[in-house]
Design an enzyme around this catalytic site. Structure first.
Site, PDB file in Angstrom:
ATOM      1  N   GLY A  65      59.338 -26.601  13.409  1.00  0.00           N
ATOM      2  CA  GLY A  65      59.632 -26.998  14.790  1.00  0.00           C
ATOM      3  C   GLY A  65      60.551 -28.215  14.803  1.00  0.00           C
ATOM      4  O   GLY A  65      60.426 -29.114  13.970  1.00  0.00           O
ATOM      5  N   GLN A 117      50.344 -37.154   3.208  1.00  0.00           N
ATOM      6  CA  GLN A 117      51.272 -37.592   4.253  1.00  0.00           C
ATOM      7  C   GLN A 117      50.610 -38.486   5.309  1.00  0.00           C
ATOM      8  O   GLN A 117      51.236 -38.813   6.308  1.00  0.00           O
ATOM      9  CB  GLN A 117      51.972 -36.398   4.891  1.00  0.00           C
ATOM     10  CG  GLN A 117      51.098 -35.507   5.753  1.00  0.00           C
ATOM     11  CD  GLN A 117      51.837 -34.236   6.176  1.00  0.00           C
ATOM     12  OE1 GLN A 117      52.026 -33.330   5.390  1.00  0.00           O
ATOM     13  NE2 GLN A 117      52.257 -34.180   7.441  1.00  0.00           N
ATOM     14  N   ASN A 167      45.056 -26.597  13.836  1.00  0.00           N
ATOM     15  CA  ASN A 167      44.912 -27.022  15.234  1.00  0.00           C
ATOM     16  C   ASN A 167      46.083 -26.456  16.045  1.00  0.00           C
ATOM     17  O   ASN A 167      46.789 -27.179  16.743  1.00  0.00           O
ATOM     18  CB  ASN A 167      44.841 -28.553  15.337  1.00  0.00           C
ATOM     19  CG  ASN A 167      44.354 -29.003  16.708  1.00  0.00           C
ATOM     20  OD1 ASN A 167      43.673 -28.268  17.403  1.00  0.00           O
ATOM     21  ND2 ASN A 167      44.724 -30.194  17.103  1.00  0.00           N
ATOM     22  N   HIS A 227      53.276 -23.701  17.622  1.00  0.00           N
ATOM     23  CA  HIS A 227      53.140 -23.087  16.292  1.00  0.00           C
ATOM     24  C   HIS A 227      53.302 -21.570  16.386  1.00  0.00           C
ATOM     25  O   HIS A 227      53.910 -20.944  15.523  1.00  0.00           O
ATOM     26  CB  HIS A 227      51.744 -23.354  15.713  1.00  0.00           C
ATOM     27  CG  HIS A 227      51.468 -24.782  15.376  1.00  0.00           C
ATOM     28  ND1 HIS A 227      50.546 -25.541  16.052  1.00  0.00           N
ATOM     29  CD2 HIS A 227      51.967 -25.574  14.391  1.00  0.00           C
ATOM     30  CE1 HIS A 227      50.493 -26.748  15.515  1.00  0.00           C
ATOM     31  NE2 HIS A 227      51.347 -26.796  14.517  1.00  0.00           N
ATOM     32  N   ARG A 234      48.473 -33.519  18.447  1.00  0.00           N
ATOM     33  CA  ARG A 234      47.935 -34.829  18.828  1.00  0.00           C
ATOM     34  C   ARG A 234      47.814 -35.006  20.338  1.00  0.00           C
ATOM     35  O   ARG A 234      47.213 -35.976  20.793  1.00  0.00           O
ATOM     36  CB  ARG A 234      48.758 -35.944  18.193  1.00  0.00           C
ATOM     37  CG  ARG A 234      48.548 -35.985  16.665  1.00  0.00           C
ATOM     38  CD  ARG A 234      49.136 -37.201  16.011  1.00  0.00           C
ATOM     39  NE  ARG A 234      48.714 -37.335  14.625  1.00  0.00           N
ATOM     40  CZ  ARG A 234      49.400 -36.912  13.564  1.00  0.00           C
ATOM     41  NH1 ARG A 234      50.551 -36.307  13.729  1.00  0.00           N
ATOM     42  NH2 ARG A 234      48.936 -37.088  12.343  1.00  0.00           N
ATOM     43  N   LYS A 294      60.580 -30.504  17.018  1.00  0.00           N
ATOM     44  CA  LYS A 294      59.981 -31.711  17.586  1.00  0.00           C
ATOM     45  C   LYS A 294      59.959 -32.805  16.513  1.00  0.00           C
ATOM     46  O   LYS A 294      60.257 -33.958  16.780  1.00  0.00           O
ATOM     47  CB  LYS A 294      58.560 -31.447  18.084  1.00  0.00           C
ATOM     48  CG  LYS A 294      57.897 -32.730  18.599  1.00  0.00           C
ATOM     49  CD  LYS A 294      56.551 -32.459  19.210  1.00  0.00           C
ATOM     50  CE  LYS A 294      55.507 -32.118  18.183  1.00  0.00           C
ATOM     51  NZ  LYS A 294      55.138 -33.259  17.309  1.00  0.00           N
ATOM     52  N   GLN A 322      61.512 -34.875  10.168  1.00  0.00           N
ATOM     53  CA  GLN A 322      60.876 -34.029   9.139  1.00  0.00           C
ATOM     54  C   GLN A 322      61.774 -32.834   8.812  1.00  0.00           C
ATOM     55  O   GLN A 322      61.943 -32.461   7.648  1.00  0.00           O
ATOM     56  CB  GLN A 322      59.514 -33.533   9.641  1.00  0.00           C
ATOM     57  CG  GLN A 322      58.924 -32.405   8.813  1.00  0.00           C
ATOM     58  CD  GLN A 322      57.512 -32.048   9.220  1.00  0.00           C
ATOM     59  OE1 GLN A 322      56.586 -32.777   8.910  1.00  0.00           O
ATOM     60  NE2 GLN A 322      57.323 -30.930   9.890  1.00  0.00           N
TER      61      GLN A 322
END
Ligand code: PAF
Length: 283
Positions: free
Chosen positions: A149, A61, A32, A37, A189, A151, A155
């Protein structure tokens, strides 16, 4: 661009590149794809001779009540975007290929001091799922460098820690957050938001910037800054998750002595849970 869906074919393909000592950069994704990306692909192309991207919606996850089944799968469009951006190899394994026996992994990779905080508190098991799949993907691709990334800053830290602790010879690069014109961080999202929610969502970055300005102007009352930000978010139609001023290196709550800060936030808007952050050093 070569699209490959099995581990053995990918290994065969990459074998030649490794024999020729080509530098391999890896961009793992769940598909997506958006401009954020694609900027990771641009960065990967700057770093390496051969760029491998993966698209794998990793069941490990997602929590039982999360959007694994509904997660947008837009393979044809993603393939087109990667190809036009110059990606060399796309790896698209099935769930059976990644988790052949059990559909989940019997070996898991856990990063305990980071995985229960913030997003980990709301999404128990999420970062174990991420660390496990990324370490498997690193084992399959064996890249020299991997791009993530910023953001998803938590993570990023989890993956950095996992890579260092497992002595994996992969350089981890964090790429700047790509944003829409109104400041909203690009995210798969965001597709869950209506047109008016996309406008409201700009408040998330605005709250982070306001909190940073308050800290930079000498206000050290972090609790009040956090609470005011939460109220501003609620005023814009968000529901609370967290808004926290932390130490950049380990996401522990910041004290007045800390200078390298990250303000990290997650909040619900309509059908989406959005995350964002801002990282800076106080003088
Ligand atoms: O950030 C993502 O898209 C995923 O968490 C990742 C790193 C591809 C692992 O599934």
């Amino acid at each position: 661009m070569h699209t490959i869906d099995t581990i053995s074919h990918l290994r065969d393909y990459l074998w030649q590149a490794k024999l020729e000592h080509k530098v391999i950069a890896f961009v793992p994704t769940m598909g997506n794809l958006h401009e954020g990306h694609l900027q990771l692909i641009d960065r990967a192309l700057e770093e390496a001779d051969l760029v491998v991207a993966s698209i794998f919606v990793n069941p490990l996850q997602f929590g039982p009540r999360e959007d694994f089944n509904g997660y947008p799968r837009t393979f044809m469009a993603d393939q087109e975007k990667l190809m036009s951006r110059g990606c060399h190899v796309l790896f698209t394994p099935t769930v059976d290929e990644m988790y052949p026996d059990t559909k989940i992994s019997s070996t898991i990779v856990k990063v305990p001091h980071l995985d229960h905080l913030l997003c980990g508190a709301t999404r128990p098991g999420h970062f174990t799922g991420v660390a496990t799949v990324v370490s498997k993907l690193f084992g399959i691709v064996q890249p020299d460098v991997a791009i993530f990334g910023l953001k998803d800053f938590q993570q990023f830290l989890v993956i950095q820690q996992m890579t260092s602790d497992l002595c994996l010879p992969v350089r981890i690069i964090g790429a700047a957050i790509a944003r829409a014109e109104n400041g909203l961080a690009l995210s798969s999202r965001n597709g869950y938001l209506s047109t008016s929610e996309l406008q409201q969502a700009a408040q998330l970055q605005a709250s982070l910037v306001a909190a940073r300005l308050a800290l930079e102007s000498g206000n050290a009352d972090m609790q009040t800054i956090e609470e005011e930000a939460q109220q501003a978010l609620e005023g814009a139609g968000f529901r609370r998750d967290y808004f926290t001023i932390c130490r950049q290196q380990d996401l522990q709550p910041a004290t007045k002595e800390d200078k390298q800060l990250a303000i990290v936030a997650a909040a619900y808007l309509g059908g989406a849970r959005l995350i964002d952050n801002i990282r800076f050093t106080l003088p």
